[in-house]
Scaffold this motif. Structure first.
Motif, PDB file in Angstrom:
ATOM      1  N   VAL A 349       0.822  -1.154   0.120  1.00 22.87           N
ATOM      2  CA  VAL A 349      -0.069   0.053   0.066  1.00 22.87           C
ATOM      3  C   VAL A 349       0.890   1.273   0.045  1.00 22.87           C
ATOM      4  O   VAL A 349       1.810   1.513   0.819  1.00 22.87           O
ATOM      5  N   HIS A 350       0.645   2.227  -0.914  1.00 26.12           N
ATOM      6  CA  HIS A 350       1.539   3.355  -0.981  1.00 26.12           C
ATOM      7  C   HIS A 350       1.419   4.155  -0.081  1.00 26.12           C
ATOM      8  O   HIS A 350       0.166   4.498   0.636  1.00 26.12           O
ATOM      9  N   HIS A 352       1.032   7.282   0.879  1.00 25.35           N
ATOM     10  CA  HIS A 352       0.060   8.256   0.640  1.00 25.35           C
ATOM     11  C   HIS A 352      -1.436   7.579   0.647  1.00 25.35           C
ATOM     12  O   HIS A 352      -2.605   8.522   1.250  1.00 25.35           O
ATOM     13  N   ASP A 353      -1.587   6.584   0.343  1.00 18.69           N
ATOM     14  CA  ASP A 353      -3.029   5.825   0.453  1.00 18.69           C
ATOM     15  C   ASP A 353      -3.168   5.450   1.897  1.00 18.69           C
ATOM     16  O   ASP A 353      -4.346   5.724   2.337  1.00 18.69           O
ATOM     17  N   GLN A 356      -4.049   8.784   3.588  1.00 16.71           N
ATOM     18  CA  GLN A 356      -5.439   9.197   2.922  1.00 16.71           C
ATOM     19  C   GLN A 356      -6.493   8.390   3.723  1.00 16.71           C
ATOM     20  O   GLN A 356      -7.665   9.168   4.312  1.00 16.71           O
ATOM     21  N   ALA A 408      -7.226   0.357   4.736  1.00 13.48           N
ATOM     22  CA  ALA A 408      -6.179   0.696   3.605  1.00 13.48           C
ATOM     23  C   ALA A 408      -5.670  -0.777   2.736  1.00 13.48           C
ATOM     24  O   ALA A 408      -5.558  -0.822   1.505  1.00 13.48           O
ATOM     25  N   PHE A 412      -6.560  -1.424  -1.115  1.00 13.61           N
ATOM     26  CA  PHE A 412      -5.547  -1.362  -2.017  1.00 13.61           C
ATOM     27  C   PHE A 412      -4.616  -2.632  -2.318  1.00 13.61           C
ATOM     28  O   PHE A 412      -3.699  -2.472  -3.166  1.00 13.61           O
TER      29      PHE A 412
END
Ligand code: PLP
Length: 413
Positions: A349-350, A352-353, A356, A408, A412
């Motif tokens: 999972v990035h 940034h994700d 967020q 997340a 993702f």
């Protein structure tokens, strides 16, 4: 404010209970602010001090002889004395700056640039924030001095035994007390003792430690110590630089302008004495008052108890994150177990994700390179998630973060 520091015996939880009452605007049921390393929430006493500056002392500092102007000048100097006392510095050796960043630039451009010689070495660590890397990088580019990096082991401990660091060609060691990415604590007392014994100058970046570790520049015997108010529960737009008395005599102002001169004619200028000659332009009075109130706030909470409280809470966050099979934790600087700052990634999972999804669930964590390119390159990651704690955080902030990570991961992966 009644002082917790005056109580004989306190538990670490007392720190939270005492502190939270002073953040009346902070709704810790609905919001989980885990970004204090970027900037901390402000207690009521700081907000009040800033507003009082505008309400009761709104006049130019060091520029007016009418009563309000004199009151403003006197309030500003009292604030300087309180901030100086907070780090056990003589008042005349503390200058106000715009920020920790400006404080470090005052050292590179106002002092080092005029006395360093080509081939002399500046040692920094790989965990420096750009605020304590880029000014030295620029200095070396323009003077022919050499920038060197103190390496660290995989546990986050600095490798200070390298003989080259302690060579006579070393001009200065500039390092962060606590990393803004790895947290922890670097052994600055040992380092400053050894450096002074060998005639090597030292600069300590205390931006990340000033909120929870005791700082005593008299004992530390560093040449410079820089920090910002906004990371220690104070306002934005003001920072401070402690300067050793001998270095102060060798230093020139970074900024030229109003308020720093005794006399001026077409040929000569005569500067005022320190610290005034280093503060060109109209001073930030409300900022200084808020800064002093933040120092008072922290002095009301014993530093050892604060560092134990945020460190212990950090350990609980670390344990909870480690229990998630897909979270990779970064080491803690200094190799310890306790830290108020923790960085991590979530597999697949990035960052940034992750941030967020956390934001959507009321959890404020940071993502990105945290202005620490050297460190992230070394760790071979492009971005990290970071959580950082203040005295208003508590165990109840852990679950919402873990839930966000799980969510997340579901979304993702
Ligand atoms: N040094 C460290 C370790 C930091 O974390 C930061 C900001 O995050 C700074 C210096 C710069 O502080 P400021 O932006 O307040 O100048």
């Amino acid at each position: 404010m009644n002082s917790l520091a005056a109580k004989k015996s306190i538990s670490t939880y007392d720190v939270y209970q005492h502190a939270i009452e002073q953040f009346s605007h902070y709704d810790n049921e609905r919001y989980h602010y885990l970004d204090s390393a970027a900037t901390s929430q402000k207690p009521d006493c700081v907000i009040d001090a800033v507003t009082q500056g505008y309400r009761h002392f709104c006049a130019p500092v060091h520029r007016a002889s009418y009563p309000l102007g004199e009151a403003a000048s006197s309030a500003y100097e009292t604030a300087r004395a309180r901030v100086a006392q907070f780090i056990n510095a003589p008042t005349s050796q503390l200058i106000f700056t715009k920020s920790c960043t400006e404080a470090i630039n005052q050292v590179t451009l106002g002092w080092a640039k005029s006395i360093i010689k080509p081939q002399q070495k500046i040692w920094l660590t790989r965990m420096e924030h750009n605020a304590n890397y880029l000014p030295w990088h620029q200095l070396c580019q323009t003077t022919g001095a050499e920038l060197k990096i103190i390496e660290m082991d995989e546990d986050g401990c600095l490798l200070l035994e390298q003989e080259e660091i302690w060579h006579e060609s070393t001009f200065l060691i500039a390092l962060t007390h606590c990393s803004n990415v790895l947290g922890g604590e670097n052994p600055i007392q040992e380092l400053c003792d050894k450096a002074r014994a060998q005639g090597i100058y030292t600069l300590i970046d205390a931006a990340q430690s000033v909120s929870h570790l005791p700082l005593d520049v008299d004992k530390l015997a560093c040449d410079f110590l820089a920090f910002s108010a906004h990371k220690m529960y104070g306002p934005e737009g003001i920072g401070a630089l402690y300067i050793d008395v001998k270095r102060m005599a060798e230093m020139s102002p970074l900024l030229m302008g109003g308020g720093i001169v005794e006399s001026v004619d077409e040929q000569h200028i005569v500067l005022r004495e320190a610290p005034y000659c280093f503060e060109a332009g109209s001073p930030n009075l409300s900022g200084a008052l808020g800064f002093a109130a933040a120092a008072d706030f922290l002095q009301g909470l014993p530093a050892a108890a604060v560092s134990q409280y945020v460190g212990e809470l950090g350990r609980q966050f670390r344990q909870a994150l480690a229990q998630q099979g897909n979270v990779t934790l970064m080491p803690i600087a200094g190799g310890g177990e306790h830290s108020s700052v923790l960085s991590f990634t979530v597999d697949g999972v990035h960052p940034h994700d992750v941030a967020q999804v956390a934001a959507d669930n009321g959890v404020a964590i940071r993502t990105g390179n945290h202005c620490s390119h050297l460190l992230l390159n070394h760790l071979k990651v492009g971005a990290l998630n970071r959580l950082s704690l203040g005295v208003y955080n508590r165990r109840e902030d852990i679950e919402p973060l873990i839930k966000s990570i799980k969510l997340a991961t579901e979304i993702f992966t």
